[in-house]
Design an enzyme around this catalytic site. Structure first.
Site, PDB file in Angstrom:
ATOM      1  N   GLY A 117       0.844  -1.196   0.000  1.00  0.00           N
ATOM      2  CA  GLY A 117       0.000   0.000   0.000  1.00  0.00           C
ATOM      3  C   GLY A 117       0.878   1.244   0.000  1.00  0.00           C
ATOM      4  O   GLY A 117       0.560   2.254   0.632  1.00  0.00           O
ATOM      5  N   HIS A 148      -7.577   2.877  20.565  1.00  0.00           N
ATOM      6  CA  HIS A 148      -6.585   3.753  21.198  1.00  0.00           C
ATOM      7  C   HIS A 148      -6.843   3.948  22.694  1.00  0.00           C
ATOM      8  O   HIS A 148      -5.967   3.714  23.537  1.00  0.00           O
ATOM      9  CB  HIS A 148      -6.592   5.129  20.532  1.00  0.00           C
ATOM     10  CG  HIS A 148      -6.261   5.117  19.084  1.00  0.00           C
ATOM     11  ND1 HIS A 148      -5.444   4.177  18.502  1.00  0.00           N
ATOM     12  CD2 HIS A 148      -6.638   5.944  18.067  1.00  0.00           C
ATOM     13  CE1 HIS A 148      -5.322   4.431  17.208  1.00  0.00           C
ATOM     14  NE2 HIS A 148      -6.042   5.487  16.923  1.00  0.00           N
TER      15      HIS A 148
END
Length: 603
Positions: free
Chosen positions: A125, A355
């Site tokens: 990517g 997170h």
């Protein structure tokens, strides 16, 4: 040389476990526990697809002689399998693959001996924003700091057609020198770019990976051992085909192969389980590094040191003294044209489930046996499993509207018309264990708010019988500020200077930009990429950890999707939905009289 079966028996008696597999400098990995056999606990031995004869392909490391891993490179077209879902193989068969190596010598063999090894890093990517803005700059920073081995190569892999020079031009504008010796910057960039190569190919067909393998092999011939690291900076829908291509056609036959997988790891428990199972068909768990870049931030890493190196905190770190805990994430900007992507996930999936939950796990877990990656992650998993499923009645969600001269979420042309996606969420969690039972845990995250802030607040109770009157609004509070301007400070009640016995709130503080002004604080991606190269998985998410995290939030996400919670509107640049102050007060939070100021802004 020791008889192989007898050597294994000796090792089991001495260390209480069987070898399982290992792959990385100064770290070893263990597999999942087997059922008890004869009253003793054992660990699985890695099972290879085909028997592997002797041993330039062998990777063994156990500097501390604990939780060792023996990993053989797979036969052509195959990868070694095993780990938590496989049955143990016969120990003698495994040791037979050691060739002429003495078992004791094998246990102490460093698997990252760079004098005989090269490193190939493949960014899958490579033409995407994450690769250009974060991954390649992080790799260059590691090179500039001398943290990469002498013989390394960087490969970009994507569908876009590009030559090597065009690829170097693409990434050259993103490379910066953020540390000392800046006069060498241009020279270092030129040398780094000469080590960068590109291979075009599809993510889901073999041809591109076969060409990539050929290209890497041409550069790797200078050393007898070749280690390979892949970074998947691609959408989740091509994780599994890319894992198949990398594993089946690009696995190293003379060293280790590791894969960093970027979030999101699914949308809920079921999709995450399916994704993990798909990856496991091609990669062993110890090869899979699920990255959450928050775990690479300086103050996140400091949480374990702060907690377990300072005795002053341990007696206070429980429900006896802590009144409430908040984990706060606030952005002062909206989706900025990325609303179409954000709308697929929302704030809970994008920030809270990963997170902020990782921050909470490190903050609230029990002390690990050691700082070995699996010991730390074991405690995180235990903590997450003790968190109750989120009750939708304990939540507030919101969506920002136009305000203060800025457009609303639905004004973003990339957002589907009439979307009910949450751009703000406040979630109250309850930890069901002896240390934290009854302490409200509040996680708040939102976009287009009045400030940029990521912080933890732990508010303490007041003295049971204060001799200084009412201290209800003068509570001790430990604040860990992750961004902007890293800081740790404790709010305290002190006497106001003067003749009278008046009191006020002040602080003890550690402000990183002031205390460490001459030090370079590495970017999170620099730290985590280097950890993967070293084989240190402590700051990566394990499969059972991921499963426990999704179990907490999946019921809430499904309730939101069914329309059982409607987002409250709040203005761009405000503090969030109007109901949030009342919601926070129900979590036992008392606003104190003092607000901390950055030392740079103080008079």
């Amino acid at each position: 040389m020791l008889n192989s079966t007898r050597a294994m028996d000796m090792h089991v008696r001495r260390h209480g476990r069987m070898v399982n597999g290992c792959g990385g400098m100064n770290s070893c990995r263990r597999g999942g526990p087997l059922p008890s056999v004869g009253g003793s606990r054992t660990h699985r031995v890695a099972q290879t697809v085909e028997p592997i004869a002797a041993s330039p392909q062998l990777s063994i490391s156990c500097p501390q002689r604990r939780r060792c891993v023996t990993t053989g490179a797979a036969a052509p077209g195959k990868v070694a399998s095993g780990g938590n879902d496989n049955v143990a193989t016969n120990a003698a068969t495994l040791l037979g693959s050691l060739g002429s190596l003495d078992v004791a010598q094998a246990y102490d063999l460093e698997s990252n001996d760079w004098s005989v090894s090269s490193l190939s890093v493949v960014v899958v990517g490579a033409s995407g924003d994450l690769a250009k803005k974060k991954i390649f700059p992080a790799l260059f920073a590691l090179y500039y700091e001398g943290s990469l081995p002498q013989d390394f190569q960087i490969y970009g892999y994507a569908r876009s057609k590009m030559t090597d020079p065009e690829f170097r031009d693409l990434i050259s504008s993103t490379l910066t020198c953020r540390i000392d010796a800046k006069e060498r910057c241009a020279e270092a960039q030129e040398k780094f770019l000469k080590r960068c190569f590109y291979q075009a190919g599809a993510y889901d067909t073999p041809a591109g990976y076969q060409d990539l393998n050929t290209k890497m092999a041409q550069q790797e011939g200078i050393k007898p051992r070749a280690n390979r690291m892949f970074f998947f900076s691609i959408p989740p829908n091509v994780f599994i085909p890319a894992a198949a291509g990398a594993a089946d056609y690009c696995s190293s036959r003379t060293g280790w192969t590791r894969v960093i997988v970027e979030k999101p790891f699914g949308r809920d428990s079921a999709s995450s389980r399916e994704l993990s199972a798909g990856l496991a068909r091609h990669l062993r768990e110890e090869q899979t590094y699920r990255i959450d870049h928050y775990l690479g931030k300086e103050l996140i890493e400091n949480l374990t040191v702060l907690r377990f190196s300072n005795l002053v905190f341990e007696p206070l770190w429980s429900r006896q003294y802590i009144r409430n805990v908040q984990v706060i994430f606030s952005e002062n900007f909206g989706t900025e044209g990325r609303g179409g992507y954000f709308d697929q996930y929302g704030i809970v999936r994008d920030v809270i489930q990963n997170h902020l939950l990782q921050v909470l796990a490190l903050l609230m877990m029990e002390p690990p046996v050691s700082m070995h990656p699996d010991d730390v992650r074991d405690e995180k998993v235990k903590l997450l499993r003790s968190v109750r499923e989120v009750d939708p009645a304990d939540c507030v969600i919101g969506q920002y509207v136009a305000g203060n001269g800025y457009p609303g979420y639905l004004d973003d042309p990339t957002v589907p018309r009439g979307s009910k996606q949450a751009t703000y969420a406040a979630v109250r969690l309850h930890i069901h264990n002896e240390r934290w039972a009854g302490v409200p845990i509040m996680i708040k995250a939102g976009k287009a708010l009045n400030e940029r802030l990521v912080a933890v607040r732990m508010q303490l109770k007041t003295p049971a019988a204060s001799i200084f009157g009412n201290l209800e609004n003068m509570r001790n509070e430990l604040v860990i500020k992750f961004q902007p301007g890293e800081a740790i400070y404790i709010k305290l009640v002190v006497k106001t200077p003067g003749l009278d016995m008046n009191k006020e709130m002040s602080e003890l503080e550690l402000t990183y930009p002031e205390r460490y002004k001459h030090l370079h604080i590495p970017d999170a991606y620099e730290r985590l990429i280097l950890d993967c190269i070293r084989g240190d998985a402590q700051h990566f998410v394990r499969r059972d950890e991921l499963r426990a995290a999704w179990a907490i939030f999946t019921p809430l996400l499904h309730a939101i999707e069914r329309g059982e919670l409607q987002p409250e509107p709040y203005e761009y640049g405000s503090r969030g939905p109007a109901s949030i102050d009342e919601w926070t007060a129900k979590g036992k939070y008392i606003k104190t009289e003092y607000q901390w100021q950055d030392p740079k802004t103080k008079l």
